[in-house]
Write an enzyme that holds these catalytic residues in place. Structure first.
Site, PDB file in Angstrom:
ATOM      1  N   LYS A  31     -11.686  -3.288 -38.288  1.00 40.56           N
ATOM      2  CA  LYS A  31     -11.184  -3.463 -39.639  1.00 40.56           C
ATOM      3  C   LYS A  31     -11.932  -4.585 -40.360  1.00 40.56           C
ATOM      4  O   LYS A  31     -12.450  -5.457 -39.690  1.00 40.56           O
ATOM      5  CB  LYS A  31      -9.692  -3.780 -39.618  1.00 40.56           C
ATOM      6  CG  LYS A  31      -9.342  -5.073 -38.894  1.00 40.56           C
ATOM      7  CD  LYS A  31      -7.908  -5.413 -39.127  1.00 40.56           C
ATOM      8  CE  LYS A  31      -7.738  -6.300 -40.315  1.00 40.56           C
ATOM      9  NZ  LYS A  31      -7.719  -7.713 -40.004  1.00 40.56           N
ATOM     10  N   ASP A  61      -4.138  -6.511 -44.455  1.00 37.35           N
ATOM     11  CA  ASP A  61      -4.751  -7.253 -43.351  1.00 37.35           C
ATOM     12  C   ASP A  61      -3.958  -7.097 -42.043  1.00 37.35           C
ATOM     13  O   ASP A  61      -4.534  -7.084 -40.968  1.00 37.35           O
ATOM     14  CB  ASP A  61      -4.833  -8.747 -43.742  1.00 37.35           C
ATOM     15  CG  ASP A  61      -5.570  -9.586 -42.712  1.00 37.35           C
ATOM     16  OD1 ASP A  61      -6.663  -9.169 -42.290  1.00 37.35           O
ATOM     17  OD2 ASP A  61      -5.057 -10.655 -42.311  1.00 37.35           O
ATOM     18  N   HIS A  81      -2.107  -3.626 -37.449  1.00 43.67           N
ATOM     19  CA  HIS A  81      -1.407  -4.138 -36.270  1.00 43.67           C
ATOM     20  C   HIS A  81       0.081  -3.759 -36.241  1.00 43.67           C
ATOM     21  O   HIS A  81       0.584  -3.265 -35.237  1.00 43.67           O
ATOM     22  CB  HIS A  81      -1.525  -5.663 -36.196  1.00 43.67           C
ATOM     23  CG  HIS A  81      -2.947  -6.161 -36.293  1.00 43.67           C
ATOM     24  ND1 HIS A  81      -3.996  -5.504 -35.711  1.00 43.67           N
ATOM     25  CD2 HIS A  81      -3.486  -7.245 -36.896  1.00 43.67           C
ATOM     26  CE1 HIS A  81      -5.124  -6.165 -35.951  1.00 43.67           C
ATOM     27  NE2 HIS A  81      -4.839  -7.229 -36.677  1.00 43.67           N
ATOM     28  N   GLU A  90       2.532 -15.937 -38.288  1.00 44.67           N
ATOM     29  CA  GLU A  90       1.324 -16.720 -38.023  1.00 44.67           C
ATOM     30  C   GLU A  90       1.481 -18.111 -38.604  1.00 44.67           C
ATOM     31  O   GLU A  90       2.067 -18.285 -39.673  1.00 44.67           O
ATOM     32  CB  GLU A  90       0.123 -16.066 -38.686  1.00 44.67           C
ATOM     33  CG  GLU A  90      -0.130 -14.655 -38.241  1.00 44.67           C
ATOM     34  CD  GLU A  90      -1.442 -14.164 -38.801  1.00 44.67           C
ATOM     35  OE1 GLU A  90      -2.478 -14.497 -38.210  1.00 44.67           O
ATOM     36  OE2 GLU A  90      -1.434 -13.493 -39.838  1.00 44.67           O
TER      37      GLU A  90
HETATM   38  C1  BG6 Z   1      -6.580 -10.255 -37.711  1.00 46.37           C
HETATM   39  C2  BG6 Z   1      -6.305 -10.649 -39.143  1.00 46.37           C
HETATM   40  O1  BG6 Z   1      -6.781  -8.879 -37.615  1.00 46.37           O
HETATM   41  O2  BG6 Z   1      -5.477 -10.612 -36.889  1.00 46.37           O
HETATM   42  C3  BG6 Z   1      -6.000 -12.125 -39.241  1.00 46.37           C
HETATM   43  O3  BG6 Z   1      -7.421 -10.337 -39.953  1.00 46.37           O
HETATM   44  C4  BG6 Z   1      -4.901 -12.504 -38.287  1.00 46.37           C
HETATM   45  O4  BG6 Z   1      -5.652 -12.483 -40.587  1.00 46.37           O
HETATM   46  C5  BG6 Z   1      -5.196 -11.996 -36.875  1.00 46.37           C
HETATM   47  O5  BG6 Z   1      -4.757 -13.926 -38.302  1.00 46.37           O
HETATM   48  C6  BG6 Z   1      -4.008 -12.204 -35.949  1.00 46.37           C
HETATM   49  O6  BG6 Z   1      -4.364 -11.854 -34.635  1.00 46.37           O
HETATM   50  P1  BG6 Z   1      -3.630 -12.528 -33.389  1.00 46.37           P
HETATM   51  O7  BG6 Z   1      -4.153 -11.820 -32.194  1.00 46.37           O
HETATM   52  O8  BG6 Z   1      -3.995 -13.981 -33.427  1.00 46.37           O
HETATM   53  O9  BG6 Z   1      -2.159 -12.331 -33.614  1.00 46.37           O
END
Ligand code: BG6
Length: 484
Positions: A143, A230, A235, A211
């Site tokens: 992505k 995003d 996800h 986050e």
């Molecule tokens: C990414 C996003 O795909 O996933 C980010 O672009 C985000 O904005 C990140 O912070 C989060 O991934 P994880 O594995 O740290 O939860």
């Protein structure tokens, strides 16, 4: 495992993804003896680095981005695999140099496009011009695969001109997380859950991906995308589809992906009149996180001080099928929330006839909490009698707690990228997203964004370090429920 003999080509060697994730993961795979002896790792980029310089640079990446120390023995093995190829991807004839390196027709070639999607078409053309898109070749793309259904179709069409779907591996790194992989075992290997996973027993489900980080120097990208594109489009919808899908007929990639896509196709569209009831968007203002002052979204580095991009989303999602009719899924995700914490919480229905009610005790719901982060593991909350001579049964909600890090057999959690790179080398696609999944997810997300554009012009503000706008609480309280 029958490890294939392969060459790994990384387009975008100088980029963040390569530095932070790809080289460390390949190093760890090498350490775990998961790279075939003659596997090479070819970095592609625009630089006149000689071999010595290139090795130094990669060693620096590893030092900076791996928690563990580099081991001399492993580094010797790993560095022997490394090569650099100076290519301008927009210059088709440059790919002749890559062709010279990739000279073994028996070897699998994995091309990782760790570059922005507007370069994909040129890379495919270059590979195609030298027959490096033959059936031994695979591509990994990541992505943002578009910012809407239409733009994702354009990207998918561009790569489909040169590669078959069976050669295309679309990464969503959430699918490589151990706790996400465990969802299949949890749901389909335990009769306790497999028999209690529908609207007869489940009241509702919450998926939270919170986050702590803000925009991390990516303001331009993020401002164009926002949290919905995003995080939710990929996800969160992937998590939701694994939680909600029917049991696949087997472990084959398409069996699993067929079931996930059915969930995405069953997502109920949110009506214009429900948009404020079922969705909330927010943007962070300045605030405090762990005692530190955090600047607002509009004061982040590179910001243009004026933006309605959302950094927080919460949604009530309904799935129109027999299993889930009447069971809402509440999704919430945001930047600059109080902690980095991701979990899926299954709230089971309350007991219909409360046998304890004569002692004035209400019975809280049983909960299954699947923790993706931190402290990966799961809790089951059940009611137990407090031991005592009291003649009344006094009940207390108690946790059955399983935490990976506390269990010797579960301590080592490979990183998502390690797992996904290994699966790609083995040609296994079940942890990669199929074209129709991406497109179905976009269609649903587009419909909401389109309605926001008409009816919800501004995000609600929330202070950094809080759980998003109050309206997000109101959204769930209105349904008689609370965020976990
Ligand atoms: C990414 C996003 O795909 O996933 C980010 O672009 C985000 O904005 C990140 O912070 C989060 O991934 P994880 O594995 O740290 O939860």
């Amino acid at each position: 495992l029958n490890l294939p003999s392969c060459d790994f080509v990384i387009f975008g060697t100088k980029g963040d993804l390569a530095k932070r994730k790809l080289f460390p993961s390949l190093y760890r795979l090498d350490k775990a003896n998961k790279l075939y002896d003659n596997t090479r790792i070819i970095g592609v980029g625009r630089a006149d680095w000689n071999k010595k310089k290139y090795l130094n640079i990669i060693k620096e990446y590893l030092k900076k981005f791996m928690k563990e120390k580099i081991e001399n023995f492993i580094w010797t093995k790993f560095s022997n695999r490394l090569e650099f190829c100076n290519i301008d991807v927009n210059n088709m004839s440059d790919f002749a140099q890559l062709k010279k390196i990739l000279n073994d027709p028996e070897k699998v070639i994995i091309n990782y496009f760790a570059m922005p999607p507007n370069t994909f078409s040129a890379i495919c053309r270059g590979l195609g011009a030298f027959n490096l898109n033959n059936n031994m070749s695979r591509i990994i793309i990541e992505k943002p695969l578009g910012s809407s259904f239409k733009t994702s179709q354009i990207i998918n069409n561009q790569v489909a001109k040169y590669f078959q779907e069976s050669q295309i591996f679309r990464i969503d790194h959430y699918l490589g997380k151990e706790t996400v992989l465990n969802l299949l075992s949890l749901r389909f290997a335990n009769s306790l859950f497999s028999k209690n996973w529908d609207n007869n027993t489940i009241d509702h489900i919450q998926i939270t991906v919170a986050e702590e980080v803000g925009i991390e120097g990516r303001w331009k990208y993020f401002n164009e995308f926002g949290q919905m594109r995003d995080m939710v489009q990929n996800h969160l919808l992937q998590l939701l589809s694994i939680i909600a899908m029917e049991q696949p007929i087997n472990f084959h990639a398409d069996s699993i992906r067929n079931e996930k896509v059915k969930v995405l196709q069953s997502l109920s569209l949110i009506k214009d009149s429900d948009i404020n009831k079922k969705t909330v968007i927010g943007q962070y203002t300045s605030g405090y996180l762990h005692g530190k002052v955090i600047p607002s979204y509009l004061d982040e580095n590179g910001s243009n001080k004026k933006s309605n991009t959302e950094t927080f989303v919460s949604l009530r999602v309904d799935i129109d099928n027999i299993r889930w009719k009447g069971v809402p899924f509440y999704l919430r995700t945001g930047k600059r929330l109080p902690c980095k914490c991701s979990e899926i919480v299954i709230f089971f229905k309350k007991i219909t006839l409360n046998f304890f009610s004569e002692h004035l005790q209400s019975l809280p719901q049983n909960k299954l909490i699947i923790r993706l982060e931190p402290n990966e593991g799961l809790d089951i909350q059940i009611l137990n009698k407090i031991p005592s001579l009291n003649l009344v049964h006094v009940l207390k909600s108690t946790k059955l707690d399983f935490c990976y890090s506390k269990n010797e057999n579960f301590k080592h959690l490979p990183s998502a990228y390690e797992r996904l790179l290994l699966e790609c080398m083995l040609g296994m696609q079940s942890l990669f997203v199929r074209r129709d999944e991406v497109e179905e997810a976009w269609k649903w997300v587009d419909s909401i964004i389109y309605t926001w554009e008409k009816h919800v012009k501004y995000p609600e503000l929330y202070s950094a370090g809080t759980w998003g706008p109050l309206l997000s609480n109101n959204m769930i309280i209105r349904d008689g429920r609370f965020w976990s």
